[in-house]
Design a protein around this motif. Structure first.
Motif, PDB file in Angstrom:
ATOM      1  N   ILE A 139       5.923  21.378  47.433  1.00  0.00           N
ATOM      2  CA  ILE A 139       5.704  20.099  46.752  1.00  0.00           C
ATOM      3  C   ILE A 139       5.679  20.305  45.235  1.00  0.00           C
ATOM      4  CG2 ILE A 139       4.066  18.215  46.392  1.00  0.00           C
ATOM      5  CD1 ILE A 139       3.215  18.577  49.314  1.00  0.00           C
ATOM      6  N   GLY A 140       4.938  21.330  44.795  1.00  0.00           N
ATOM      7  CA  GLY A 140       4.857  21.624  43.366  1.00  0.00           C
ATOM      8  C   GLY A 140       6.218  21.951  42.770  1.00  0.00           C
ATOM      9  N   ASN A 141       7.036  22.677  43.516  1.00  0.00           N
ATOM     10  CA  ASN A 141       8.379  22.997  43.034  1.00  0.00           C
ATOM     11  C   ASN A 141       9.209  21.735  42.833  1.00  0.00           C
ATOM     12  OD1 ASN A 141       8.095  25.745  42.869  1.00  0.00           O
ATOM     13  ND2 ASN A 141       9.001  26.176  44.856  1.00  0.00           N
ATOM     14  N   ALA A 142       9.199  20.863  43.826  1.00  0.00           N
ATOM     15  CA  ALA A 142       9.981  19.632  43.726  1.00  0.00           C
ATOM     16  C   ALA A 142       9.559  18.816  42.511  1.00  0.00           C
ATOM     17  CB  ALA A 142       9.837  18.816  45.003  1.00  0.00           C
ATOM     18  N   VAL A 143       8.237  18.717  42.313  1.00  0.00           N
ATOM     19  CA  VAL A 143       7.712  17.912  41.204  1.00  0.00           C
ATOM     20  C   VAL A 143       8.084  18.511  39.852  1.00  0.00           C
ATOM     21  CG1 VAL A 143       5.571  17.196  40.062  1.00  0.00           C
ATOM     22  CG2 VAL A 143       5.819  16.911  42.533  1.00  0.00           C
ATOM     23  N   LEU A 144       7.928  19.846  39.722  1.00  0.00           N
ATOM     24  CA  LEU A 144       8.103  20.484  38.415  1.00  0.00           C
ATOM     25  C   LEU A 144       9.555  20.874  38.115  1.00  0.00           C
ATOM     26  CD1 LEU A 144       4.875  22.702  38.342  1.00  0.00           C
ATOM     27  CD2 LEU A 144       5.288  20.519  37.198  1.00  0.00           C
ATOM     28  N   ILE A 145      10.348  21.160  39.159  1.00  0.00           N
ATOM     29  CA  ILE A 145      11.762  21.484  38.921  1.00  0.00           C
ATOM     30  C   ILE A 145      12.517  20.240  38.466  1.00  0.00           C
ATOM     31  CG2 ILE A 145      13.946  22.128  40.019  1.00  0.00           C
ATOM     32  CD1 ILE A 145      12.347  24.052  41.800  1.00  0.00           C
ATOM     33  N   TYR A 146      12.296  19.126  39.190  1.00  0.00           N
ATOM     34  CA  TYR A 146      13.079  17.908  38.933  1.00  0.00           C
ATOM     35  C   TYR A 146      12.365  16.890  38.034  1.00  0.00           C
ATOM     36  CZ  TYR A 146      15.799  19.690  42.880  1.00  0.00           C
ATOM     37  OH  TYR A 146      16.560  20.475  43.711  1.00  0.00           O
ATOM     38  N   LEU A 165      11.200  30.089  55.232  1.00  0.00           N
ATOM     39  CA  LEU A 165      11.842  28.781  55.189  1.00  0.00           C
ATOM     40  C   LEU A 165      11.449  28.023  53.926  1.00  0.00           C
ATOM     41  CD1 LEU A 165      11.555  27.649  58.910  1.00  0.00           C
ATOM     42  CD2 LEU A 165      13.658  28.107  57.652  1.00  0.00           C
ATOM     43  N   PHE A 166      10.160  28.109  53.560  1.00  0.00           N
ATOM     44  CA  PHE A 166       9.731  27.477  52.315  1.00  0.00           C
ATOM     45  C   PHE A 166      10.445  28.110  51.125  1.00  0.00           C
ATOM     46  CE2 PHE A 166       5.544  26.299  54.506  1.00  0.00           C
ATOM     47  CZ  PHE A 166       5.930  24.982  54.671  1.00  0.00           C
ATOM     48  N   GLY A 167      10.596  29.461  51.160  1.00  0.00           N
ATOM     49  CA  GLY A 167      11.327  30.142  50.096  1.00  0.00           C
ATOM     50  C   GLY A 167      12.778  29.714  50.041  1.00  0.00           C
ATOM     51  N   ASP A 181      12.898  26.399  48.384  1.00  0.00           N
ATOM     52  CA  ASP A 181      12.780  26.565  46.936  1.00  0.00           C
ATOM     53  C   ASP A 181      14.131  26.924  46.318  1.00  0.00           C
ATOM     54  OD1 ASP A 181      10.116  26.113  47.275  1.00  0.00           O
ATOM     55  OD2 ASP A 181       9.495  28.195  47.013  1.00  0.00           O
ATOM     56  N   MET A 182      14.831  27.881  46.957  1.00  0.00           N
ATOM     57  CA  MET A 182      16.121  28.314  46.440  1.00  0.00           C
ATOM     58  C   MET A 182      17.141  27.169  46.507  1.00  0.00           C
ATOM     59  SD  MET A 182      17.214  31.176  45.109  1.00  0.00           S
ATOM     60  CE  MET A 182      16.323  32.523  45.873  1.00  0.00           C
ATOM     61  N   MET A 183      17.071  26.381  47.593  1.00  0.00           N
ATOM     62  CA  MET A 183      17.974  25.233  47.713  1.00  0.00           C
ATOM     63  C   MET A 183      17.723  24.228  46.591  1.00  0.00           C
ATOM     64  SD  MET A 183      17.725  24.564  51.816  1.00  0.00           S
ATOM     65  CE  MET A 183      18.014  25.893  52.991  1.00  0.00           C
ATOM     66  N   MET A 184      16.437  24.034  46.239  1.00  0.00           N
ATOM     67  CA  MET A 184      16.121  23.105  45.147  1.00  0.00           C
ATOM     68  C   MET A 184      16.773  23.562  43.848  1.00  0.00           C
ATOM     69  SD  MET A 184      12.105  22.245  45.757  1.00  0.00           S
ATOM     70  CE  MET A 184      11.517  21.462  47.265  1.00  0.00           C
ATOM     71  N   LEU A 185      16.672  24.853  43.563  1.00  0.00           N
ATOM     72  CA  LEU A 185      17.270  25.380  42.338  1.00  0.00           C
ATOM     73  C   LEU A 185      18.797  25.299  42.403  1.00  0.00           C
ATOM     74  CD1 LEU A 185      14.994  28.512  41.794  1.00  0.00           C
ATOM     75  CD2 LEU A 185      14.996  26.396  40.451  1.00  0.00           C
ATOM     76  N   GLY A 186      19.351  25.591  43.582  1.00  0.00           N
ATOM     77  CA  GLY A 186      20.804  25.543  43.751  1.00  0.00           C
ATOM     78  C   GLY A 186      21.363  24.138  43.639  1.00  0.00           C
TER      79      GLY A 186
END
Length: 466
Positions: free
Chosen positions: A193-200, A41-43, A46-51
């Protein structure tokens, strides 16, 4: 509370909640299932964030880049896991036979061999030949441009990820599944959390897109390594590593790792080579279709989890009971794990079949992606009963040290059937993405036939280790 009257109605899971064998299966499997499901689900998040990156073309390229990076990464991880299969089987046997003094030596062998022979060399190759590897897999110019940095960072994180897998596999060999669950849930939460911070680019951090996702993933793997190493060094478990104990290679352990691990390694090579060729064919359909395929794979990963969790339980319990010289009990455990895992997978199949578009729309608003991925999910739903049964029974065989027939099933199903049929359905008959997933369906049936037939012979109960 007893439901024996309902056995013929498919409710055997509820026959007797006081059944000690079923209770032991659930005790081992549920932390693994929770860990794997939430990890998936976390993965997916992550994919949804990129999408959901505002530039649709960049979003599709980022999702495709992650899928392309995952192919060589999973090859490396699968080779490490193949070595872990031998370690898990041996640790479970020694634990069942009350020979706990051998367990630390087995773990040291597995960690050192995986690092020196696999992880470090493969990481170096990935860093040096990044563009060549991504291009070979099928990355088009946009995916290569977006994902080059992500690929290199993930190759560094692979060092920590493989160490985590080896320690977790050892703990699961003795049925200690809660500790890996706790550690992995913590670091996966940090990764999101790290993905959200660093992707956006939140909280004042730079907006790094898919490269930021790679940094967050690598850091999470490093934190998990620290937590798991601290746990076993402090001696809180039967699984422990003491730096004060001198290490020397043991011929019997090497023999067992070769006997069990070589077929498992060949199986994983066949699996990952087949999947890589499969992915390359699908990548030829274009970046948007490949992104749809990657989303389907991401959701499929969620459906793997019941089979994998109960397969791990089957491996542990089969190895332990064979070590205690109770082969009939080993078979009972395997059958119970298959029954429970299959019922959970069937429930998930219903969700995939009827609610595919709703699931896919969480990843991307692109109507082409939604249409193609939803069609693939209907095929994935039909795959579920065969996939779950095959995973669990293969887990029981591996726990017994019987790794040859899982090799035969994977070589035949993935490397031959799936790749050949994908080429025919996609490149010759022009069925597109749905043709690729039709090949996956046939592959899963073939693999299930091989594994089920081997399990029925009972010969796996007589595999010996030193």
């Amino acid at each position: 509370m007893n439901y024996r009257k309902d056995e013929n109605n498919g409710q055997k899971i509820f026959t007797d909640i006081k059944d000690p064998a079923r209770a032991e299966v659930v005790k081992i499997a549920w932390p693994v299932l929770v860990e794997l499901l939430l990890g998936s689900l976390f993965g997916m998040i992550d994919m949804m964030m990129l999408g959901r990156i505002s530039d649709n073309a960049l979003a599709a390229a980022s999702v495709a880049a992650v899928g392309i990076t995952n192919q060589p990464l999973f090859i490396g991880l699968s080779l490490v896991q193949a070595l872990n299969v031998g370690g898990t089987a041996m640790i479970a046997r020694y634990y069942g036979a009350n020979e706990n003094e051998k367990i630390e030596t087995v773990l040291k062998h597995v960690v050192l061999l995986s690092m020196l022979m696999l992880t470090i060399p493969l990481s170096i190759l990935g860093l040096v030949f990044t563009d060549s590897i991504m291009t070979f897999i099928g990355a088009q110019a946009d995916a290569l441009q977006a994902g080059r940095g992500y690929f290199r960072i993930v190759m560094v994180g692979f060092l920590f990820q493989s160490l985590n897998m080896s320690i977790s596999a050892a703990l699961r060999g003795i049925g200690e599944t809660k500790t890996p669950m706790r550690v992995n849930l913590k670091v996966n939460f940090l990764n999101v959390i790290g993905n959200a911070v660093l992707i956006y680019g939140l909280l004042g951090f730079p907006k790094l897109g898919v490269t930021g996702a790679g940094i967050s993933t690598a850091m999470s793997n490093a934190i998990a390594s620290v937590l798991l190493l601290a746990y076993i060094v402090k001696g809180k478990s039967i699984i422990k590593i003491s730096l004060r104990h001198p290490f020397k290679f043991d011929g019997n352990i090497i023999y067992n790792l070769i006997k069990i691990g070589v077929p498992a390694t060949l199986e994983q090579l066949a699996l990952r080579t087949g999947i890589l060729l499969f992915a390359r064919i699908v990548a030829g359909l274009g970046t948007v279709i490949y992104a749809a395929h990657q989303i389907a794979l991401n959701i499929l990963g969620l459906s793997f989890q019941p089979g994998q969790a109960f397969g791990i339980a089957a491996s542990s319990l089969t190895g332990r009971t064979l070590g205690a010289k109770e082969p009939e009990k080993a078979e009972e455990y395997a059958k119970k794990t298959r029954r429970i895992g299959s019922m959970i997978s069937t429930f998930m199949a219903v969700i995939f079949f009827f609610f595919g578009p709703q699931l896919v729309s969480l990843y991307s608003p692109d109507p082409v992606i939604i249409r193609n991925t939803s069609a693939a999910l209907k095929v994935i739903a039909l795959v579920q009963p065969f996939q779950s049964s095959q995973f669990i029974l293969a887990g029981a065989l591996r726990g017994a040290g019987d790794t040859f027939w899982p090799l035969v099933s994977t070589f035949t199903g993935v490397l031959l059937i799936r790749v050949v049929l994908t080429h025919i359905f996609v490149n010759i008959m022009g069925y597109g993405l749905i043709g690729a997933w039709m090949a996956v369906f046939i592959d899963q049936i073939i693999r299930w036939v091989f594994v089920y037939a081997r399990f029925r012979t009972g010969k796996w109960k007589h595999v010996k280790i030193r």
